[in-house]
Design a protein around this motif. Structure first.
Motif, PDB file in Angstrom:
ATOM      1  N   ARG A  56      -2.063   3.372   9.847  1.00 58.49           N
ATOM      2  CA  ARG A  56      -1.338   3.000   8.622  1.00 58.49           C
ATOM      3  C   ARG A  56      -0.021   2.296   8.952  1.00 58.49           C
ATOM      4  O   ARG A  56       0.349   1.319   8.276  1.00 58.49           O
ATOM      5  CB  ARG A  56      -1.066   4.244   7.771  1.00 58.49           C
ATOM      6  CG  ARG A  56      -2.315   4.843   7.148  1.00 58.49           C
ATOM      7  CD  ARG A  56      -1.976   6.099   6.368  1.00 58.49           C
ATOM      8  NE  ARG A  56      -3.154   6.770   5.846  1.00 58.49           N
ATOM      9  CZ  ARG A  56      -3.123   7.921   5.165  1.00 58.49           C
ATOM     10  NH1 ARG A  56      -1.962   8.505   4.917  1.00 58.49           N
ATOM     11  NH2 ARG A  56      -4.239   8.469   4.733  1.00 58.49           N
ATOM     12  N   GLN A  75       0.409   3.756   2.867  1.00 58.24           N
ATOM     13  CA  GLN A  75       1.089   3.320   4.088  1.00 58.24           C
ATOM     14  C   GLN A  75       2.596   3.572   3.985  1.00 58.24           C
ATOM     15  O   GLN A  75       3.241   4.002   4.955  1.00 58.24           O
ATOM     16  CB  GLN A  75       0.818   1.839   4.338  1.00 58.24           C
ATOM     17  CG  GLN A  75      -0.645   1.499   4.633  1.00 58.24           C
ATOM     18  CD  GLN A  75      -0.882   0.001   4.671  1.00 58.24           C
ATOM     19  OE1 GLN A  75       0.047  -0.787   4.595  1.00 58.24           O
ATOM     20  NE2 GLN A  75      -2.157  -0.392   4.789  1.00 58.24           N
ATOM     21  N   SER A  92       1.574  -6.233   7.545  1.00 60.03           N
ATOM     22  CA  SER A  92       1.744  -6.798   6.195  1.00 60.03           C
ATOM     23  C   SER A  92       3.142  -7.370   5.992  1.00 60.03           C
ATOM     24  O   SER A  92       3.315  -8.337   5.237  1.00 60.03           O
ATOM     25  CB  SER A  92       1.440  -5.737   5.126  1.00 60.03           C
ATOM     26  OG  SER A  92       2.427  -4.726   5.109  1.00 60.03           O
ATOM     27  N   ASP A 150       0.851  -1.183   0.000  1.00 56.01           N
ATOM     28  CA  ASP A 150       0.000   0.000   0.000  1.00 56.01           C
ATOM     29  C   ASP A 150       0.892   1.239   0.000  1.00 56.01           C
ATOM     30  O   ASP A 150       1.639   1.492   0.949  1.00 56.01           O
ATOM     31  CB  ASP A 150      -0.898  -0.020   1.234  1.00 56.01           C
ATOM     32  CG  ASP A 150      -1.936   1.078   1.211  1.00 56.01           C
ATOM     33  OD1 ASP A 150      -1.538   2.250   1.064  1.00 56.01           O
ATOM     34  OD2 ASP A 150      -3.130   0.771   1.356  1.00 56.01           O
ATOM     35  N   LEU A 209       0.961  -1.513   7.967  1.00 57.08           N
ATOM     36  CA  LEU A 209       2.168  -1.817   7.210  1.00 57.08           C
ATOM     37  C   LEU A 209       3.014  -2.849   7.949  1.00 57.08           C
ATOM     38  O   LEU A 209       3.549  -3.786   7.336  1.00 57.08           O
ATOM     39  CB  LEU A 209       2.968  -0.527   6.973  1.00 57.08           C
ATOM     40  CG  LEU A 209       4.234  -0.642   6.124  1.00 57.08           C
ATOM     41  CD1 LEU A 209       3.924  -1.170   4.737  1.00 57.08           C
ATOM     42  CD2 LEU A 209       4.951   0.704   6.049  1.00 57.08           C
TER      43      LEU A 209
END
Length: 263
Positions: free
Chosen positions: A35, A5, A42, A2, A39
């Motif tokens: 955000r 992010q 992820s 993203d 992140l």
């Protein structure tokens, strides 16, 4: 990944705090925190050491470099999309040598990058994304493009009546093969539009010459009309992206081509 992010992560590292990053990005500190957490989930690593100032963890240091590279590419893309727009065009050599350049001069402002190829191959650069627009003999619409018919360029077989050699632009040039039997002829390749014409004038061989050039040369006695002609339809294909510059250029191309091509 993203990119919002990633940009938030870079802002936190650059400014040293979540609050300062929020002010820079015009969002709330809570949005910045969410955000960063997303992140980190992820990638499965803690990326920011929450301290004063905030710094990247060892796992986050690689992302600092990557975020900087992405930001640089974004800035370059935006610069090209504004006044410094660069338009890449592929055009056949004969059009470039005769009528095409006045179309570019009629639309000043963009930076033009020109490519040349045989008119039956120019659409390949559209398909590959190398060119945004093309003068082409290909009437099949390239996906994502618009097409405008420009007219037909007439070529006249010219040279000395006793010519036993042919002059071709390059190995993609098939006009002579379409006009006469070439099986018993030697071939010269002259990959320059102006030098190609001059080679025929000097008697190096016969070749297919654009009609309006042939008309003047035949009248001046530089060579003879050998009694064959071919009409090559030409089209203007360009990206269908709603670009004002491409629309203006399209109008200029059609106007510049009109006096030289048959309807």
């Amino acid at each position: 990944m993203d990119f919002a992010q990633l940009a938030t992560f870079q802002a936190v590292i650059d400014t040293g705090s979540f609050d300062a990053a929020a002010r820079e990005l015009h969002v709330t500190p809570s949005a910045v925190s969410q955000r960063i957490k997303a992140l980190e989930r992820s990638v499965g690593q803690v990326l920011v050491r929450r301290a004063k100032p905030c710094v990247a963890t060892p796992a986050g240091e690689a992302l600092v470099r990557f975020a900087g590279q992405v930001a640089l590419l974004e800035r370059e893309a935006l610069d090209q999309a504004r006044d410094g727009t660069r338009i890449s065009i592929v055009v056949n050599a004969d059009s470039l040598h005769t009528w095409f350049l006045p179309a570019l001069a009629a639309v000043p402002g963009p930076q033009y990058e020109l490519h040349t190829d045989d008119e039956h191959y120019t659409a390949d650069l559209l398909r590959s994304g190398t060119a945004m627009a093309a003068v082409t003999a290909d009437e099949e619409v390239v996906q994502g493009c618009r097409i405008e018919r420009l007219g037909a360029m007439r070529y006249v077989a010219c040279g000395r009546p006793d010519a036993t050699a042919a002059v071709l632009y390059n190995r993609k040039d098939q006009l002579q093969h379409r006009a006469r039997d070439m099986s018993e002829m030697s071939v010269h390749y002259v990959p320059s539009a102006s030098a190609y014409i001059e080679a025929i004038r000097l008697g190096l061989g016969w070749g297919m010459v654009q009609e309006w050039i042939a008309r003047e040369d035949i009248a001046a006695g530089r060579y003879h009309d050998l009694g064959r002609h071919l009409d090559v339809p030409l089209y203007w294909q360009y990206w269908r992206i709603g670009s004002t510059v491409l629309e203006e250029l399209t109008a200029a191309v059609k106007a510049a081509a009109a006096p030289f091509l048959r309807i």
